[in-house]
Scaffold this motif. Structure first.
Motif, PDB file in Angstrom:
ATOM      1  N   VAL A  66      -7.235   2.673   2.810  1.00 25.24           N
ATOM      2  CA  VAL A  66      -5.892   2.516   2.240  1.00 25.24           C
ATOM      3  C   VAL A  66      -4.905   2.058   3.319  1.00 25.24           C
ATOM      4  CG1 VAL A  66      -4.025   3.658   0.995  1.00 25.24           C
ATOM      5  CG2 VAL A  66      -6.384   4.344   0.560  1.00 25.24           C
ATOM      6  N   ALA A  88      -5.614  -1.474   4.536  1.00 28.78           N
ATOM      7  CA  ALA A  88      -5.295  -2.413   3.453  1.00 28.78           C
ATOM      8  C   ALA A  88      -3.796  -2.707   3.427  1.00 28.78           C
ATOM      9  CB  ALA A  88      -5.754  -1.851   2.114  1.00 28.78           C
ATOM     10  N   MET A  89      -2.978  -1.695   3.657  1.00 30.93           N
ATOM     11  CA  MET A  89      -1.519  -1.925   3.665  1.00 30.93           C
ATOM     12  C   MET A  89      -1.122  -2.803   4.848  1.00 30.93           C
ATOM     13  SD  MET A  89       0.459   1.336   2.034  1.00 30.93           S
ATOM     14  CE  MET A  89       0.083   2.563   3.253  1.00 30.93           C
ATOM     15  N   ALA A  90      -1.785  -2.599   5.992  1.00 29.05           N
ATOM     16  CA  ALA A  90      -1.496  -3.464   7.146  1.00 29.05           C
ATOM     17  C   ALA A  90      -1.903  -4.906   6.838  1.00 29.05           C
ATOM     18  CB  ALA A  90      -2.238  -2.955   8.381  1.00 29.05           C
ATOM     19  N   ARG A 122      -2.143  -6.344   3.916  1.00 30.39           N
ATOM     20  CA  ARG A 122      -1.245  -6.964   2.933  1.00 30.39           C
ATOM     21  C   ARG A 122       0.024  -7.485   3.600  1.00 30.39           C
ATOM     22  NH1 ARG A 122       1.028  -9.869   0.743  1.00 30.39           N
ATOM     23  NH2 ARG A 122       1.731 -10.061  -1.422  1.00 30.39           N
ATOM     24  N   ARG A 123       0.500  -6.767   4.604  1.00 29.04           N
ATOM     25  CA  ARG A 123       1.670  -7.239   5.335  1.00 29.04           C
ATOM     26  C   ARG A 123       1.341  -8.516   6.116  1.00 29.04           C
ATOM     27  NH1 ARG A 123       7.238  -6.927   5.034  1.00 29.04           N
ATOM     28  NH2 ARG A 123       7.856  -8.169   6.821  1.00 29.04           N
ATOM     29  N   TRP A 174      -7.154  -2.731  -2.792  1.00 30.51           N
ATOM     30  CA  TRP A 174      -6.694  -4.125  -2.717  1.00 30.51           C
ATOM     31  C   TRP A 174      -5.702  -4.254  -1.574  1.00 30.51           C
ATOM     32  CZ3 TRP A 174      -2.473  -7.199  -2.693  1.00 30.51           C
ATOM     33  CH2 TRP A 174      -2.679  -8.556  -2.978  1.00 30.51           C
ATOM     34  N   PRO A 175      -5.786  -5.251  -0.694  1.00 30.24           N
ATOM     35  CA  PRO A 175      -6.620  -6.463  -0.775  1.00 30.24           C
ATOM     36  C   PRO A 175      -8.054  -6.348  -0.253  1.00 30.24           C
ATOM     37  CG  PRO A 175      -5.131  -6.614   1.095  1.00 30.24           C
ATOM     38  CD  PRO A 175      -4.809  -5.330   0.410  1.00 30.24           C
ATOM     39  N   ILE A 184      -0.125   5.288   9.594  1.00 29.00           N
ATOM     40  CA  ILE A 184       0.079   3.851   9.414  1.00 29.00           C
ATOM     41  C   ILE A 184       1.556   3.534   9.154  1.00 29.00           C
ATOM     42  CG2 ILE A 184      -0.371   3.728   6.905  1.00 29.00           C
ATOM     43  CD1 ILE A 184      -1.635   1.247   9.565  1.00 29.00           C
ATOM     44  N   LEU A 208       2.679  -3.945  11.858  1.00 26.86           N
ATOM     45  CA  LEU A 208       1.372  -3.836  11.202  1.00 26.86           C
ATOM     46  C   LEU A 208       0.439  -4.981  11.559  1.00 26.86           C
ATOM     47  CD1 LEU A 208       2.589  -2.653   7.671  1.00 26.86           C
ATOM     48  CD2 LEU A 208       1.412  -1.272   9.384  1.00 26.86           C
ATOM     49  N   THR A 216       5.248  -3.019   2.421  1.00 29.17           N
ATOM     50  CA  THR A 216       3.861  -3.405   2.138  1.00 29.17           C
ATOM     51  C   THR A 216       3.269  -2.429   1.148  1.00 29.17           C
ATOM     52  OG1 THR A 216       1.764  -4.165   3.088  1.00 29.17           O
ATOM     53  CG2 THR A 216       2.683  -2.134   3.993  1.00 29.17           C
ATOM     54  N   PHE A 217       2.076  -2.735   0.637  1.00 32.39           N
ATOM     55  CA  PHE A 217       1.462  -1.878  -0.375  1.00 32.39           C
ATOM     56  C   PHE A 217      -0.044  -2.095  -0.403  1.00 32.39           C
ATOM     57  CE2 PHE A 217       0.238  -4.921  -3.675  1.00 32.39           C
ATOM     58  CZ  PHE A 217       0.956  -6.048  -3.283  1.00 32.39           C
ATOM     59  N   SER A 218      -0.733  -1.201  -1.105  1.00 31.41           N
ATOM     60  CA  SER A 218      -2.141  -1.396  -1.455  1.00 31.41           C
ATOM     61  C   SER A 218      -2.328  -0.865  -2.865  1.00 31.41           C
ATOM     62  CB  SER A 218      -3.055  -0.648  -0.475  1.00 31.41           C
ATOM     63  OG  SER A 218      -4.405  -0.681  -0.912  1.00 31.41           O
ATOM     64  N   ILE A 219      -3.314  -1.399  -3.567  1.00 28.22           N
ATOM     65  CA  ILE A 219      -3.671  -0.864  -4.876  1.00 28.22           C
ATOM     66  C   ILE A 219      -5.018  -0.170  -4.714  1.00 28.22           C
ATOM     67  CG2 ILE A 219      -4.083  -1.372  -7.298  1.00 28.22           C
ATOM     68  CD1 ILE A 219      -2.521  -4.038  -6.771  1.00 28.22           C
ATOM     69  N   HIS A 250      -8.298   1.603  -5.619  1.00 27.20           N
ATOM     70  CA  HIS A 250      -9.241   1.652  -6.739  1.00 27.20           C
ATOM     71  C   HIS A 250     -10.302   2.729  -6.550  1.00 27.20           C
ATOM     72  CE1 HIS A 250      -8.021  -2.107  -8.839  1.00 27.20           C
ATOM     73  NE2 HIS A 250      -7.519  -2.382  -7.648  1.00 27.20           N
ATOM     74  N   ILE A 280       6.241  -8.106  -2.042  1.00 25.92           N
ATOM     75  CA  ILE A 280       6.844  -7.547  -0.833  1.00 25.92           C
ATOM     76  C   ILE A 280       8.301  -7.995  -0.778  1.00 25.92           C
ATOM     77  CG2 ILE A 280       6.836  -7.766   1.691  1.00 25.92           C
ATOM     78  CD1 ILE A 280       3.841  -7.450   1.599  1.00 25.92           C
TER      79      ILE A 280
END
Lengths: 387, 139
Positions: free
Chosen positions: A145, A148-150, A152-153, A204-205, A251, A257, B68-71, B73, B115
């Protein structure tokens, strides 16, 4: 700040003389984590032509050196349980060099053992720590998790499509190396670009194949003086440069990031060794996730910020490519028990000794091993040379 | 339900008691340094900019942007088995601090989440003593 002139004085004064894994890797339910430490320790000492009774410096992470030394039945005169995630063992090599140069010990044993897959008693986290207070309640738990946030940035700053392509390139090229390593978890399983894009989402991603394996495994390293290394069983691998540090734990506290601490440890290790990027024959870069590799290549200075996707394009990091990377198959496809960093050093040493069979790269004289720990939190970099 | 199947709940520490008390009362607070004016999340006993211990609590106006974010699952903890897919986030409050959180009121689809999108504060009751600051799209 690190004093490069003083660091240069200890560059090359100690050498890695033994490396090994545990007898089995992957799914090993019949070995406890400490048994994996012990198995790897005996194997690495045998590799060096030394014995447990020769060891006077003890280094480990995850467990305390108290537990490991007691299990092994040794009484070290130098002890270091620095535990800052999977990079710790890379740092231990540098600590061993410093301790040996200072005279605290002469034969340093670094051990790792984790049953990431089969552990009957995983170590719980302190529930009052900031991470468990402020991130866990939101389900920001564990590496996928956070990384993944890093990532996405990074996509936001440098482009989503080209980042996605880079992640796929790394997953596929790393798998090709694993297909050449009989000890790799995915030795018999190729990975195509289509399979990459069809892989299920974990966070995701990140697809599943953007994420490292979860295995049971142990490894160990023996370090001693350059002088004593000459009497050991195999060719010594000299420790030429090192750097370490960290800039956050959670994080959400990471200063940038897309810029991990390798931005400091990479240049320091190279400067201490007196070499440049172009001199390196091999890069072993901790691949907890495909993104970890992409961002680390930039942070270490192999390419500029945002240029990682161009740098890894067209499978240049695969077997036969111009930039051999993670030749064991890495955490993505070889083994990853939780804190994989020690395995970057094991593979670098074997490549420098020329003993890696089908995956051996030509004329490997200078290698970089880089560990990342925590949530992109800590890094340790080593520059290693064949003797 | 066994304890380990519950969502993890924070165990407040002395420097964070006030933060969690205020969250329970529907307010989001953070620290501002009386010496240098820096703001910080999470609560500590010193300012990480100038090391002063002269810290005061500020209430956030509850507006910010998605950093920023994450999905998610695959549940990373048994307590989230029934919560996936859910959206984790780092939110940048207009007052200048970044904090971890979750997004609510928006489909967990990458195309729905931008974002920089504007967010406003909401609260989710976790148990009798803890309410979590979460964020939803403005409007």
């Amino acid at each position: 700040m690190p004093n490069i002139q003083r660091l240069k004085n200890i560059s090359g004064t100690a050498a890695i003389v033994g490396v090994a894994e545990s007898d089995s890797l992957g799914k090993v339910p019949d070995r406890s984590p400490l048994a994996l430490h012990a198995e790897a320790a005996l194997n690495a000492l045998d590799d060096a032509g030394l014995q447990l009774s020769d060891v006077d410096g003890m280094f480990t992470a995850g467990w305390s050196t108290l537990d490991v030394a007691e299990y092994l039945g040794i009484e070290p005169r130098f002890t270091d349980s620095t535990s800052v995630g999977g990079s710790s063992f890379v740092m231990h090599v540098a600590h061993a060099v410093a301790a040996i140069a200072a005279g605290y010990c002469e034969v340093a044993l670094i051990t790792h053992g984790q049953s990431g897959r089969s552990d009957r008693a995983p170590i719980p986290r302190n529930p009052g720590a900031p991470m468990t207070q402020y991130e866990y309640p939101y389900g920001i738990i564990g590496p996928p998790v956070s990384y993944a946030m890093a990532c996405r940035r990074y996509m936001h700053e440098y482009g989503e499509d080209r980042t996605r392509q880079a992640l796929a390139e790394i997953a596929v090229s790393t798998r090709k190396w694993a297909n050449l390593n009989p000890r790799a978890y995915f030795h018999d399983r190729p990975l195509s670009f289509d399979e990459y894009h069809d892989s299920r989402w974990v966070a995701w991603p990140f697809h599943l194949v953007d994420c490292c394996l979860v295995t049971d495994a142990g490894a160990a390293i023996v370090v001693t003086t350059a002088e004593r290394a000459r009497d050991c069983r195999k060719g010594a691998v000299t420790v030429l440069g090192a750097g370490e540090g960290h800039d956050h734990s959670m994080i959400s506290q990471m200063p940038d990031l897309t810029r991990a601490f390798g931005r400091n440890t990479g240049p320091q290790a190279l400067e201490m060794a007196g070499v440049s990027h172009a001199d390196l024959d091999l890069a072993m870069i901790y691949d907890s996730f495909t993104y970890t590799v992409l961002v680390t290549l930039e942070n270490l200075g192999f390419c500029a910020a945002g240029e990682g996707p161009d740098f890894v394009a067209d499978q240049v990091t695969a077997p036969g490519g111009s930039f051999p990377l993670n030749t064991s198959g890495g955490g993505l496809s070889y083994t990853h028990p939780g804190m994989y960093g020690i395995f970057t050093v094991v593979e670098a040493v074997r490549q420098l000794r020329g003993e890696t069979g089908d995956r051996q790269i030509d004329n490997c004289d200078l290698a970089l091993a880089h560990g990342t720990g925590g949530l992109l939190s800590s890094t340790g970099t080593l520059v290693l040379g064949s003797s | 339900m066994p304890e380990e199947n519950n969502r993890p709940a924070p165990i407040p520490q002395p420097e964070s008691d006030y933060y969690w008390e205020q969250a329970k009362a529907g307010k989001l607070v953070f620290q501002k340094c009386g010496a240098c004016g820096s703001v910080q999340f999470f609560p500590r006993v010193l300012c990480t900019s100038c090391n002063s211990t002269d810290l005061e609590w500020i209430e956030s106006a509850g507006k910010g942007s998605l950093f920023t974010f994450s999905i998610v699952h695959q549940p990373p903890h048994p307590g989230f088995r029934n919560a996936v897919p859910y959206i984790t986030a780092i939110v940048e409050l207009d007052e200048g601090v970044k904090m971890p959180s979750q997004l609510i009121g928006i489909d967990p689809e990458p195309e729905q989440i931008e974002i920089g999108m504007r967010l406003e504060l909401a609260f989710e009751e976790l148990n009798d003593s803890i309410s979590l600051p979460v964020f939803r799209p403005v409007g």
